[in-house]
Design a protein around this motif. Structure first.
Motif, mmCIF file in Angstrom:
data_model
loop_
_atom_site.group_PDB
_atom_site.id
_atom_site.type_symbol
_atom_site.label_atom_id
_atom_site.label_comp_id
_atom_site.label_asym_id
_atom_site.label_seq_id
_atom_site.Cartn_x
_atom_site.Cartn_y
_atom_site.Cartn_z
ATOM 1 N N GLU A 101 36.710 -7.034 14.953
ATOM 2 C CA GLU A 101 35.367 -5.954 15.073
ATOM 3 C C GLU A 101 34.295 -6.056 14.683
ATOM 4 N N LEU A 102 32.962 -6.083 15.568
ATOM 5 C CA LEU A 102 31.794 -6.343 15.137
ATOM 6 C C LEU A 102 31.311 -5.489 13.961
ATOM 7 N N ASP A 103 31.715 -4.446 14.020
ATOM 8 C CA ASP A 103 31.809 -2.927 12.874
ATOM 9 C C ASP A 103 33.072 -3.465 10.950
ATOM 10 N N GLN A 104 33.063 -4.327 11.437
ATOM 11 C CA GLN A 104 33.695 -5.346 10.138
ATOM 12 C C GLN A 104 33.820 -6.462 9.696
ATOM 13 N N ILE A 105 31.819 -6.693 10.365
ATOM 14 C CA ILE A 105 30.975 -7.865 9.697
ATOM 15 C C ILE A 105 29.422 -7.664 9.261
ATOM 16 N N ALA A 106 29.111 -8.522 8.400
ATOM 17 C CA ALA A 106 27.481 -7.594 7.859
ATOM 18 C C ALA A 106 26.972 -9.271 7.937
ATOM 19 N N HIS A 107 25.820 -8.710 8.612
ATOM 20 C CA HIS A 107 24.817 -10.237 8.883
ATOM 21 C C HIS A 107 24.127 -10.274 7.711
ATOM 22 N N ILE A 108 23.445 -11.158 7.194
ATOM 23 C CA ILE A 108 22.407 -11.013 6.204
ATOM 24 C C ILE A 108 21.348 -12.288 6.763
ATOM 25 N N GLY A 109 20.313 -11.524 7.077
ATOM 26 C CA GLY A 109 19.057 -12.698 7.855
ATOM 27 C C GLY A 109 17.775 -11.673 7.569
ATOM 28 N N ASP A 110 17.184 -13.075 7.923
ATOM 29 C CA ASP A 110 15.932 -13.259 6.966
ATOM 30 C C ASP A 110 14.054 -12.814 8.684
ATOM 31 N N VAL A 117 22.030 -10.015 16.106
ATOM 32 C CA VAL A 117 23.524 -10.106 15.537
ATOM 33 C C VAL A 117 23.344 -8.738 14.017
ATOM 34 N N ILE A 118 21.946 -8.693 14.003
ATOM 35 C CA ILE A 118 21.845 -7.910 12.486
ATOM 36 C C ILE A 118 22.002 -5.990 13.183
ATOM 37 N N ARG A 119 21.200 -6.375 14.356
ATOM 38 C CA ARG A 119 21.644 -5.200 15.330
ATOM 39 C C ARG A 119 22.937 -4.318 15.543
ATOM 40 N N ASN A 120 23.795 -6.170 15.519
ATOM 41 C CA ASN A 120 25.457 -5.255 16.727
ATOM 42 C C ASN A 120 26.832 -5.353 15.724
ATOM 43 N N VAL A 121 26.002 -5.656 14.359
ATOM 44 C CA VAL A 121 27.360 -6.025 13.616
ATOM 45 C C VAL A 121 27.803 -4.875 12.282
ATOM 46 N N GLY A 122 28.089 -4.448 11.869
ATOM 47 C CA GLY A 122 28.771 -2.828 11.633
ATOM 48 C C GLY A 122 27.856 -2.717 10.170
ATOM 49 N N LEU A 123 27.041 -4.371 9.581
ATOM 50 C CA LEU A 123 26.237 -4.186 8.302
ATOM 51 C C LEU A 123 25.061 -4.774 7.983
ATOM 52 N N GLY A 124 24.288 -5.314 9.043
ATOM 53 C CA GLY A 124 23.024 -5.621 9.203
ATOM 54 C C GLY A 124 22.125 -6.028 7.901
ATOM 55 N N VAL A 125 21.943 -6.839 7.479
ATOM 56 C CA VAL A 125 20.334 -6.340 6.011
ATOM 57 C C VAL A 125 19.820 -7.775 6.037
ATOM 58 N N ASP A 132 9.011 -8.203 9.303
ATOM 59 C CA ASP A 132 9.135 -7.132 9.536
ATOM 60 C C ASP A 132 9.799 -6.993 10.803
ATOM 61 N N ILE A 133 9.551 -6.991 11.500
ATOM 62 C CA ILE A 133 10.725 -7.152 13.127
ATOM 63 C C ILE A 133 12.190 -6.759 12.572
ATOM 64 N N ILE A 134 12.773 -7.825 11.718
ATOM 65 C CA ILE A 134 14.148 -7.303 11.269
ATOM 66 C C ILE A 134 14.128 -6.042 10.373
ATOM 67 N N ALA A 138 16.850 -3.290 10.557
ATOM 68 C CA ALA A 138 18.559 -3.824 9.609
ATOM 69 C C ALA A 138 19.291 -2.014 8.717
ATOM 70 N N HIS A 139 19.749 -2.371 8.773
ATOM 71 C CA HIS A 139 21.017 -0.842 7.855
ATOM 72 C C HIS A 139 20.214 -0.422 6.732
ATOM 73 N N HIS A 140 20.043 -2.110 5.630
ATOM 74 C CA HIS A 140 19.760 -2.473 4.402
ATOM 75 C C HIS A 140 18.663 -3.533 4.412
ATOM 76 N N CYS A 141 17.900 -3.274 2.735
ATOM 77 C CA CYS A 141 17.211 -4.671 2.557
ATOM 78 C C CYS A 141 17.415 -4.339 1.548
#
Length: 174
Positions: A101-110, A117-125, A132-134, A138-141
């Protein structure tokens, strides 16, 4: 932090962007036009530790580079998507292939291609050097910049939340 740890506890796959995340975003070329990418060794060790804890790793990047293919091979990463600006479709394909499931995925991007992806996965970093928009979505920086240990920091955060970090460190404290 507890919401962050709750998100990180569920992670079965970490997806990483390359330029600006696994590297500092600088594009280096030789006089012959060959591209050079400086990867961070701390990130590599973090990826290996996270893999050993049972979390899969994927690389999804908008650019194509033999250096990325070599780095993925060196780290034992077999989920590699290059030349993919449509990262959300790539992550959905990976999720389907791995039965996640998407909530089992983390993605780190810039940058912008990472935003869906950051908006739709369980942990967007994202990273401090990200757009700035990212950062807004994101859930975390991370505290460390892209190419300077950000991926390692995220790997350790996931492992800490899943209770596997101390065991990984214990191997080196013998």
């Amino acid at each position: 932090m507890s919401n962050l740890f709750e998100r990180a506890e569920k992670i079965k796959l970490l997806s990483c962007d390359v330029d600006g995340v696994m590297t500092d975003g600088t594009l280096l070329f030789t006089s012959e036009g060959q591209e050079i990418k400086p990867f961070n060794i701390l990130d590599g060790q973090g990826i290996k530790m996270l893999q050993n804890s049972g979390v899969k790793i994927a690389i999804i990047t908008g650019r194509k580079s033999p250096m990325v293919e070599q780095r993925a091979k060196n780290l034992g990463i077999d989920i590699l998507y290059q030349g993919r600006e449509d990262k959300i479709n790539a992550i959905k394909d990976i999720a389907k292939d791995l039965n996640l499931e998407l909530d089992q995925i983390a993605h780190i991007g810039d940058d912008l291609p990472d935003l869906p992806v950051i908006r739709n996965v369980g942990l967007g970093v994202t990273v401090p050097n990200g757009a700035d928009i990212i950062k807004e979505h994101a859930h975390h920086c991370t505290t460390k910049a892209g190419g300077k240990g950000a991926v390692r920091e995220l790997c350790e955060l996931i492992m800490k939340a899943q209770g596997t970090l101390a065991a990984a460190h214990a191997e080196y404290l013998k």
